[in-house]
Design an enzyme around this catalytic site. Structure first.
Site, PDB file in Angstrom:
ATOM      1  CD  GLU A   1      53.431   7.124  92.055  1.00  0.00           C
ATOM      2  OE1 GLU A   1      53.459   6.542  93.150  1.00  0.00           O
ATOM      3  OE2 GLU A   1      52.400   7.233  91.353  1.00  0.00           O
TER       4      GLU A   1
ATOM      5  CG  ASP B   1      56.233   6.013  94.518  1.00  0.00           C
ATOM      6  OD1 ASP B   1      55.931   7.161  94.204  1.00  0.00           O
ATOM      7  OD2 ASP B   1      55.573   5.006  94.193  1.00  0.00           O
TER       8      ASP B   1
ATOM      9  CD  GLU C   1      54.764   3.834  98.264  1.00  0.00           C
ATOM     10  OE1 GLU C   1      53.626   4.186  97.923  1.00  0.00           O
ATOM     11  OE2 GLU C   1      55.243   2.700  98.023  1.00  0.00           O
TER      12      GLU C   1
ATOM     13  CD  GLU D   1      56.246  -2.921  94.039  1.00  0.00           C
ATOM     14  OE1 GLU D   1      56.841  -3.711  93.257  1.00  0.00           O
ATOM     15  OE2 GLU D   1      55.020  -2.851  94.123  1.00  0.00           O
TER      16      GLU D   1
END
Length: 338
Positions: A115, A117, A119, A146
């Site tokens: 994945e 991302d 966001e 993150e």
């Protein structure tokens, strides 16, 4: 400062059929990459009437209300390439709202998915949206990678471009053509580097349990519908057969585009952005990781002087406290909706 940064932001993409090669071209060349209409490249995932097509399918409007969110995905799987969209985010009170632009293969590899991302995390009125990037490889969800940032513009006023470049040796995230994060396929990250074909997704949904201050503020449907719009949808990569995962490309990425990277000017852009706008860094989160993940190169002085033990930039803690103190209109219980 930003004007000089934006002047640095002319980076280049030339087509290395069917891949995108990173080189030096004008921003206009990037803008001229083929834009797919919804019918040409995408399919609706969920949301019924909460997905609306505009401008002959070149603009997609998705919304979140009491019934449901909405989302769409690419019709094909891709192994490496360049993926981009111009996005305009919902305005006003948006706490708990999550808008996502990401790549994943979780439907095919349920236990070892990959994945990439973007966001976008909503906030209470008077506080700005946050942007979060994350990278998962081979089902590595137990180790979150993150990073979180604030922005130098209001993402609700107009469209801004968000892009992902992915090849066999690196991943680069961009905002308005400015590189903000690079992930290298190094020995330290090993099998956690995404390496399997993925689809491209765009969604809006209720993330009340975590999106805004760890779930302190929830979605308040009094302000619904929350509307996000996508346009300039670009997919430029290698299509993969979903049945046998054979490539539709003539040559593998490593033989064609193995030298893709950043120039010194682009790296200067990225370093400037990260110094000024990164507000959370997983490598500095000592509460979460007593021993940082192997790929982290720790500047101990920066970690202790600029970041708290939770990985959040210290000035951001202070700024949030000052905003609460200066807020002349208190947040009401109906807005918080706890």
């Amino acid at each position: 400062m930003m004007s000089s940064l934006l002047r640095l932001a002319s980076f280049f993409f030339a087509s290395c059929s069917p891949f995108l090669v990173f080189g030096k071209v004008s921003t206009a060349a990037l803008q001229s990459l083929p834009v797919l209409s919804f019918e040409e490249g995408y399919t609706q995932l969920f949301g019924d009437g909460n997905l609306i097509l505009l401008r002959d399918g070149k603009r997609v409007r998705i919304s979140l209300d009491e019934r449901t969110g909405a989302g769409f995905a690419s019709q094909d799987l891709y192994l490496h390439g360049f993926f981009s969209a111009s996005i305009k985010l919902p305005t006003d009170y948006t706490a708990g709202v999550v808008v996502a632009f990401y790549m994943s293969n979780g439907d095919l590899f349920t236990k070892n998915h990959d994945e990439l991302d973007f966001e976008f995390l909503g906030n209470i009125r008077g506080r700005e949206w946050r942007v979060q990037t994350n990278v998962y490889g081979n089902g590595s969800t137990g180790v979150g990678r993150e990073e979180r940032y604030d922005l130098w513009f209001d993402p609700t006023d107009d469209f801004h471009r968000y892009s992902i470049l992915w090849n066999h040796e690196r991943i680069i995230f961009y905002i308005d053509n400015i590189p903000i994060r690079e992930v290298l396929k190094a020995e330290a990250i090993g099998g956690y580097f995404p390496s399997k074909p993925m689809s491209l997704y765009s969604t809006i949904w209720d993330g009340s349990s975590w999106a805004t201050l760890g779930g302190r503020y929830k979605v308040n449907y009094r302000y619904a519908p929350y509307v996000a719009e996508f346009e300039n949808l670009i997919i430029h990569g290698c299509v993969v057969n979903p049945m046998d995962h054979s490539l539709a490309c003539e040559r593998p990425d490593s033989a064609m585009c193995g030298s893709m990277g950043m120039t010194s000017e682009q790296r200067e852009q990225m370093n400037w952005f990260r110094k000024k706008h990164m507000i959370y860094y997983y490598c500095f989160d000592r509460c979460r990781y007593q021993v940082p993940p192997l790929e982290c190169i720790i500047n101990r002085m920066e970690a202790r002087q600029s970041y708290g033990v939770d990985g959040v930039r210290i000035h951001n803690h202070r700024r949030q406290q000052r905003r609460v103190q200066r807020n002349h209109r208190p947040v009401t219980a109906s807005e918080i909706s706890l």
